[in-house]
Motif scaffolding. Structure first.
Motif, PDB file in Angstrom:
ATOM      1  N   VAL A  47      15.057 -11.343  25.404  1.00 50.29           N
ATOM      2  CA  VAL A  47      15.858 -12.118  26.352  1.00 50.29           C
ATOM      3  C   VAL A  47      16.790 -11.178  27.100  1.00 50.29           C
ATOM      4  O   VAL A  47      17.012 -10.039  26.685  1.00 50.29           O
ATOM      5  N   HIS A 107      26.102 -14.361  28.305  1.00 53.39           N
ATOM      6  CA  HIS A 107      25.059 -15.361  28.553  1.00 53.39           C
ATOM      7  C   HIS A 107      23.678 -14.799  28.208  1.00 53.39           C
ATOM      8  O   HIS A 107      23.368 -13.657  28.526  1.00 53.39           O
ATOM      9  N   ILE A 108      22.885 -15.642  27.546  1.00 53.69           N
ATOM     10  CA  ILE A 108      21.531 -15.237  27.160  1.00 53.69           C
ATOM     11  C   ILE A 108      20.527 -16.067  27.940  1.00 53.69           C
ATOM     12  O   ILE A 108      20.675 -17.285  28.038  1.00 53.69           O
ATOM     13  N   ASP A 109      19.534 -15.427  28.456  1.00 57.19           N
ATOM     14  CA  ASP A 109      18.512 -16.149  29.213  1.00 57.19           C
ATOM     15  C   ASP A 109      17.209 -15.377  29.125  1.00 57.19           C
ATOM     16  O   ASP A 109      17.216 -14.170  28.852  1.00 57.19           O
ATOM     17  N   THR A 110      16.123 -16.076  29.348  1.00 56.18           N
ATOM     18  CA  THR A 110      14.836 -15.387  29.311  1.00 56.18           C
ATOM     19  C   THR A 110      14.678 -14.449  30.494  1.00 56.18           C
ATOM     20  O   THR A 110      14.197 -13.340  30.364  1.00 56.18           O
ATOM     21  N   ASP A 111      15.079 -14.915  31.658  1.00 53.97           N
ATOM     22  CA  ASP A 111      14.909 -14.114  32.866  1.00 53.97           C
ATOM     23  C   ASP A 111      16.258 -13.858  33.512  1.00 53.97           C
ATOM     24  O   ASP A 111      17.159 -14.685  33.431  1.00 53.97           O
ATOM     25  N   THR A 161      16.504 -17.433  46.414  1.00 52.86           N
ATOM     26  CA  THR A 161      15.953 -18.666  46.979  1.00 52.86           C
ATOM     27  C   THR A 161      16.426 -18.924  48.400  1.00 52.86           C
ATOM     28  O   THR A 161      15.785 -19.662  49.135  1.00 52.86           O
ATOM     29  N   SER A 177      10.931 -32.858  44.424  1.00 52.78           N
ATOM     30  CA  SER A 177      12.080 -32.539  43.570  1.00 52.78           C
ATOM     31  C   SER A 177      13.353 -32.412  44.395  1.00 52.78           C
ATOM     32  O   SER A 177      14.438 -32.360  43.850  1.00 52.78           O
ATOM     33  N   ILE A 178      13.216 -32.354  45.697  1.00 55.51           N
ATOM     34  CA  ILE A 178      14.390 -32.191  46.562  1.00 55.51           C
ATOM     35  C   ILE A 178      14.489 -33.409  47.462  1.00 55.51           C
ATOM     36  O   ILE A 178      13.492 -33.858  48.027  1.00 55.51           O
ATOM     37  N   MET A 203       6.181 -22.077  30.226  1.00 51.62           N
ATOM     38  CA  MET A 203       7.276 -21.202  30.664  1.00 51.62           C
ATOM     39  C   MET A 203       7.337 -21.132  32.188  1.00 51.62           C
ATOM     40  O   MET A 203       8.423 -21.115  32.774  1.00 51.62           O
ATOM     41  N   ARG A 230      10.432 -22.096  34.563  1.00 50.45           N
ATOM     42  CA  ARG A 230      10.976 -21.229  35.627  1.00 50.45           C
ATOM     43  C   ARG A 230      11.074 -21.998  36.939  1.00 50.45           C
ATOM     44  O   ARG A 230      12.027 -21.866  37.694  1.00 50.45           O
ATOM     45  N   ARG A 231      10.070 -22.802  37.191  1.00 52.10           N
ATOM     46  CA  ARG A 231      10.079 -23.600  38.427  1.00 52.10           C
ATOM     47  C   ARG A 231      11.248 -24.580  38.411  1.00 52.10           C
ATOM     48  O   ARG A 231      11.941 -24.754  39.417  1.00 52.10           O
ATOM     49  N   ARG A 264      13.998 -24.299  36.763  1.00 45.31           N
ATOM     50  CA  ARG A 264      15.285 -23.607  36.923  1.00 45.31           C
ATOM     51  C   ARG A 264      15.477 -23.167  38.367  1.00 45.31           C
ATOM     52  O   ARG A 264      16.582 -23.244  38.912  1.00 45.31           O
ATOM     53  N   ALA A 265      14.390 -22.732  39.008  1.00 44.22           N
ATOM     54  CA  ALA A 265      14.517 -22.343  40.411  1.00 44.22           C
ATOM     55  C   ALA A 265      14.953 -23.521  41.264  1.00 44.22           C
ATOM     56  O   ALA A 265      15.656 -23.351  42.263  1.00 44.22           O
ATOM     57  N   ALA A 266      14.554 -24.711  40.845  1.00 43.39           N
ATOM     58  CA  ALA A 266      14.947 -25.920  41.586  1.00 43.39           C
ATOM     59  C   ALA A 266      16.339 -26.403  41.183  1.00 43.39           C
ATOM     60  O   ALA A 266      16.803 -27.424  41.686  1.00 43.39           O
ATOM     61  N   ASP A 307      19.455 -25.327  33.356  1.00 42.92           N
ATOM     62  CA  ASP A 307      20.475 -24.283  33.399  1.00 42.92           C
ATOM     63  C   ASP A 307      20.035 -23.000  32.702  1.00 42.92           C
ATOM     64  O   ASP A 307      20.250 -21.916  33.208  1.00 42.92           O
ATOM     65  N   ILE A 308      19.469 -23.146  31.521  1.00 39.05           N
ATOM     66  CA  ILE A 308      19.098 -21.962  30.747  1.00 39.05           C
ATOM     67  C   ILE A 308      17.684 -22.153  30.221  1.00 39.05           C
ATOM     68  O   ILE A 308      17.349 -23.233  29.729  1.00 39.05           O
ATOM     69  N   ILE A 309      16.883 -21.127  30.327  1.00 42.17           N
ATOM     70  CA  ILE A 309      15.566 -21.196  29.709  1.00 42.17           C
ATOM     71  C   ILE A 309      15.373 -19.979  28.813  1.00 42.17           C
ATOM     72  O   ILE A 309      15.959 -18.924  29.053  1.00 42.17           O
ATOM     73  N   ALA A 310      14.589 -20.170  27.792  1.00 38.78           N
ATOM     74  CA  ALA A 310      14.295 -19.063  26.890  1.00 38.78           C
ATOM     75  C   ALA A 310      12.901 -19.267  26.330  1.00 38.78           C
ATOM     76  O   ALA A 310      12.398 -20.390  26.257  1.00 38.78           O
TER      77      ALA A 310
END
Lengths: 470, 421
Positions: free
Chosen positions: A284, A292-296, A313, A447-448, B103, B107-108, B110-112, B116-119
């Motif tokens: 991570v 803060h921890i996150d995958t990406d 974005t 989604s928007i 996954m 990511r999609r 979160r991009a939207a 908040d947090i992904i792992a």
């Protein structure tokens, strides 16, 4: 576009035979010019080469005159030193010498030069004059309606024709856009003109590269960096995860490190054997600033020119293309016919024709039909929230959803604020069913929130000329 | 074996005879459910209803979603969470080694801006470790765990979190309805079962202070309580395990009846049997083995924990294991009339469960539940024979073979290292 009044590069030049000048011991041109030049007429006016910069310059040759006078008109420009390169744009603009070949002998590699040499040696002079004359010959072969034009498109065509028929982009870190078209010289925003010419069939485009653009100042000089999604610090690192099988505790490795051993912070047991007691299922990103921890990590762009920091974005992109003149375009150009090669039969025109035809059927035979206007009422808000790329994607997705919901007999076209949809054989009451279905589908799948509004409009409104984007 | 005339049997019994013949129903099932449910309904109708406050208690709420191969359903769950009336919700999603592109979906999302947090734990480690990872990243004072196939009423999180305003409460479990996406009878029967078992049964247990399972599908936890007990443990039934540890640590567990979550349930018989078998095995392992000692730390909780164990033994283990014996006894006693008697027993179950379903519908306070009414009469036989049959098999498997230690719900390399009890 400023009026093109300079003879530079467009004066009707009659090729001349070059002779050696006995007064100039360094006569550069007489020894190495191609043999075809020897056949040229001696009575043609000489090409005037404006030479800027200090240093030794050759004396006048038959057919070629070198002059230091920046107020006089000229056919070509030779820049001898760095100071001359700095002055050159102003001189070229002052004389509106948009087509004149430019030679850089200063070694500074001026981007707008047609010929660049590392020094002002006799060999460089010889090459500079020879290549300039090639350009001038190519320009001389064009009709006056082309070379005397005052619009960017025509001038660009003339330059492309006279410079090997290619408009090739090149990376240039000195410009905020990072890409230039050297063959376009000092013409303003040549890519826009090139796009229009490509749309009209004069030029054929091939993709060169895609650049990100700062939303604040449009510069492409951006630093791309990974940063913490929470606090936006670039001080981030990657750490492996440790999973303790026995108690299911899973956390970053540093939580387990105890001196030189791994000890589970939950159950205090020592992790002795990889694959038996624990494993490392992944890694991570950990922010050193906020924890803060996150995958990406998040990707952000920092503009080197204005300092604006932007999320990936919201950063728009700009595509750059290389262009070459089409065979048809070249023929037309040589013939002086500057009409568009490709009359624009747009989707909008087709839509108008179809819609007009259907409305006439409706009027004559009393058939029902309905016209719907779909509007995206929140585009500016969405643009501010998520940026132009996401907005464009959402809008495209919405249009595809609508297209999928229409019947075979319906037709639609994109309008500036949304869509226009014609539904033949559907009266005002019956249209509620597909209208509601489209709205439900859009609501479920997007989604928007684009603020989509669908309502019936008067068919007469439909055919207003400004209604449809073209 | 005695052959009895069914007519004489049915109409000739005096009260003592009824008790002798139907003792199982009268002594076990009637008080176990029906009477308790009637009390709950009476309390709901007559008693003062606890109003959810406007929300003086406004913690940051983190919702932790952990899933394995849930690409298809996770977006729906996240969108439903983003519709919540409670404004401060942080969504943490953990991909537990998925191979279906989950996954990328996260990511999609979160991009939207929806998550908040992904792992990602990269390699599947089981739900407990994935939730623990999510918990370590969550920042909320309150942590909600849920499943990717769940969606929620707009006020569900608000309703779920409200009881945590009481500092003694460590966990709150929500109400769960069935989506019936497949439209099968099995789903509808489970919908009725959830309505009665959760909507009514957990109200009863909440009244008695005997809630023992904050369902993993939709429960809220005080973060400090979770840290206090060390988060989740390795093995299936992690939600029951966690709740039992919270109780032993002295935390109160509550039920928020108006916090509605809707979930998918198995619509195929095989999947249903597999799921229920796992649940029942885990319950037996955890409640009678791992947590056999009601108060190991000596916190003065012996009475409460003894009661929940007694409730489990008396209302689950004994009825489950004695029911087949009871049926055999009936066959032995009634001979050729046994089918009639068993049919009568079934009818009684139908009637009792119909009453329970009516009670549940009366207090559910949720539109659309009345369509389940036709299944009210089928619910009794379904529970008595199908669910109880699965439970008998599961208990025996666990008791004799300890099958829960070989469950594929948790990867073998992980489960093999978990302590056994």
């Amino acid at each position: 576009m400023a009026t093109h009044n300079c003879s530079a590069g467009v004066r009707r030049r009659i090729p001349v035979q070059l002779t050696a000048d006995p007064l100039d011991s360094g006569s550069l041109l007489n020894r190495a010019l191609p043999s075809d030049r020897a056949l040229r007429r001696v009575d043609a006016p000489a090409s005037r080469f404006l030479v800027i910069g200090a240093g030794r310059r050759p004396a006048a040759e038959a057919g070629v005159v070198f002059s230091p006078d920046t107020d006089a008109t000229f056919d070509a420009l030779i820049l001898v030193d760095a100071a001359a390169v700095a002055r050159a744009p102003a001189v070229l603009r002052r004389h509106h010498a948009w087509l004149a070949p430019v030679v850089d002998l200063s070694g500074t590699q001026a981007w707008f030069a047609d010929v660049r040499c590392d020094d002002a040696s006799p060999a460089s002079w010889r090459r500079a004059v020879e290549q300039s004359l090639h350009v001038l010959d190519a320009l001389a072969a064009l009709p006056a309606v082309v070379t005397d034009a005052d619009d960017v498109e025509t001038l660009l065509l003339a330059r492309v024709h006279s410079r090997a028929a290619h408009l090739q982009p090149a990376y240039d870190p000195t410009t905020p856009r990072l890409v230039r078209y050297p063959a376009a010289g000092l013409l303003e925003e040549p890519e826009r003109a090139a796009e229009r010419l490509a749309d009209q069939g004069w030029l054929a485009r091939t993709f060169f590269d895609r650049m990100h653009v700062c939303p604040n100042c449009a510069s492409s000089r951006l630093n791309v960096r990974e940063e913490c999604p929470a606090c936006r610090s670039a001080e981030i690192g990657e750490e492996t995860l440790v999973h303790h099988f026995r108690c299911a505790h899973q956390a970053i490795e540093r939580a387990f490190v105890h001196a030189d051993a791994l000890v589970c912070p939950k159950c205090r047991r020592r992790l002795r054997h990889f694959g038996v007691d624990y494993d490392r299922p992944g890694s991570v990103t950990v922010c050193q600033a906020c924890g803060h921890i996150d995958t990406d990590a998040a990707v952000a762009f920092v503009c080197i020119d204005c300092g604006r920091k932007s999320d990936a974005t919201v950063v728009a992109t700009r595509d750059w293309h290389a262009y070459r003149m089409t065979a048809a375009g070249e023929q037309r150009l040589l013939g002086g016919d500057l009409r568009s090669l490709r009359p624009k039969a747009s989707e909008a025109a087709t839509f108008h024709a179809l819609a007009g035809h259907w409305l006439r059927i409706q009027e004559r035979y009393g058939r029902p039909s309905t016209v719907l206007r779909l509007a995206f009422t929140r585009t500016s808000e969405v643009n501010a929230e998520v940026g132009p790329r996401t907005l464009a994607m959402a809008r495209r997705q919405a249009i595809e959803i609508v297209r999928g919901e229409l019947r075979d007999t319906d037709f639609m076209v994109e309008a500036p604020e949304g869509l226009l949809i014609v539904m033949p054989e559907t009266d005002a009451r019956a249209v509620e069913v597909p209208r509601r279905r489209i709205l439900d589908r859009l609501s479920a799948m997007l989604s928007i929130d684009l603020g989509i509004d669908i309502r019936r409009i008067d068919p007469g409104e439909l055919l207003a000329p400004a209604e449809v984007s073209g | 074996m005695t052959d009895l005339d069914p007519t004489r049997l049915l109409f000739g019994l005096d009260p003592a005879g009824v008790l002798a013949m139907f003792w199982f129903v009268v002594l076990i099932d009637l008080p176990r459910y029906t009477l308790g449910f009637l009390v709950v309904v009476a309390r709901e109708v007559v008693g003062p209803r606890e109003a959810v406050p406007p929300f003086p208690f406004t913690p940051l709420v983190s919702v932790v979603l952990a899933g394995h191969n849930e690409r298809a359903s996770v977006a729906r769950c996240v969108r439903s969470l983003r519709e919540q009336s409670l404004p401060r919700i942080e969504i943490v999603c953990v991909d537990d080694g998925s191979t279906d592109g989950m996954m990328n979906e996260l990511r999609r999302l979160r991009a939207a801006g929806l998550v908040d947090i992904i792992a990602s734990s990269g390699r599947r480690g089981g739900k407990s470790s994935a939730l623990n990872l999510g918990l370590s990243m969550a920042r909320g004072e309150v942590v909600i765990t849920t499943d990717c196939d769940c969606t929620f009423d707009r006020d569900a999180v608000h309703q779920l979190v409200a009881p945590l305003a009481d500092p003694a409460v460590g966990a709150v479990t929500g109400n769960i309805a069935v989506r019936e996406a497949g439209g099968t009878m099995l789903e509808s029967l489970q919908a009725v079962e959830y309505l009665v078992g959760i909507g009514l049964g957990r109200r009863l247990l909440d009244m008695l202070g005997q809630l023992t399972c904050a369902s993993g599908a939709f429960s809220a936890f005080r973060r400090s309580a979770l840290i206090d007990v060390g988060g989740l443990e390795t093995g299936a039934g992690e939600d029951l395990d966690l709740t039992l540890r919270l109780r032993r640590a002295g935390w109160t567990v509550r039920f928020a009846a108006d916090a509605w979550c809707v979930t998918d349930v198995p619509c195929a018989v095989r999947a249903f049997v597999r799921q229920r078998t796992r649940w029942e095995r885990d319950a037996l392992r955890l409640r009678l083995r791992k947590y056999r000692d009601p108060d190991p730390a000596g916190r003065g909780l012996r009475r409460g924990e003894f009661l929940q164990q007694a409730e489990f033994v008396l209302t689950n283990v004994i009825p489950t294991l004695t029911f087949p014996l009871y049926l055999l006894w009936l066959v032995h006693l009634c001979g050729s009339a046994s089918l009639t008697v068993i049919a009568l027993v079934t009818l009684i179950y139908s009637a009792l469960d119909a009453v329970a379903v009516l009670c549940a519908l009366a207090i559910a306070g949720r539109s659309g539940t009345t369509r389940l009414l036709p299944y009210a009469l089928l619910c009794g036989p379904f529970q008595a024979y199908v669910v109880r049959g699965i439970r008998v098999a599961a208990y025996l498997q666990e008791w004799i073979f300890r099958r829960s230690y070989h469950d594929t719900y948790v990867p073998a390399r992980v489960l093999g290292r978990a302590p056994r009890y």
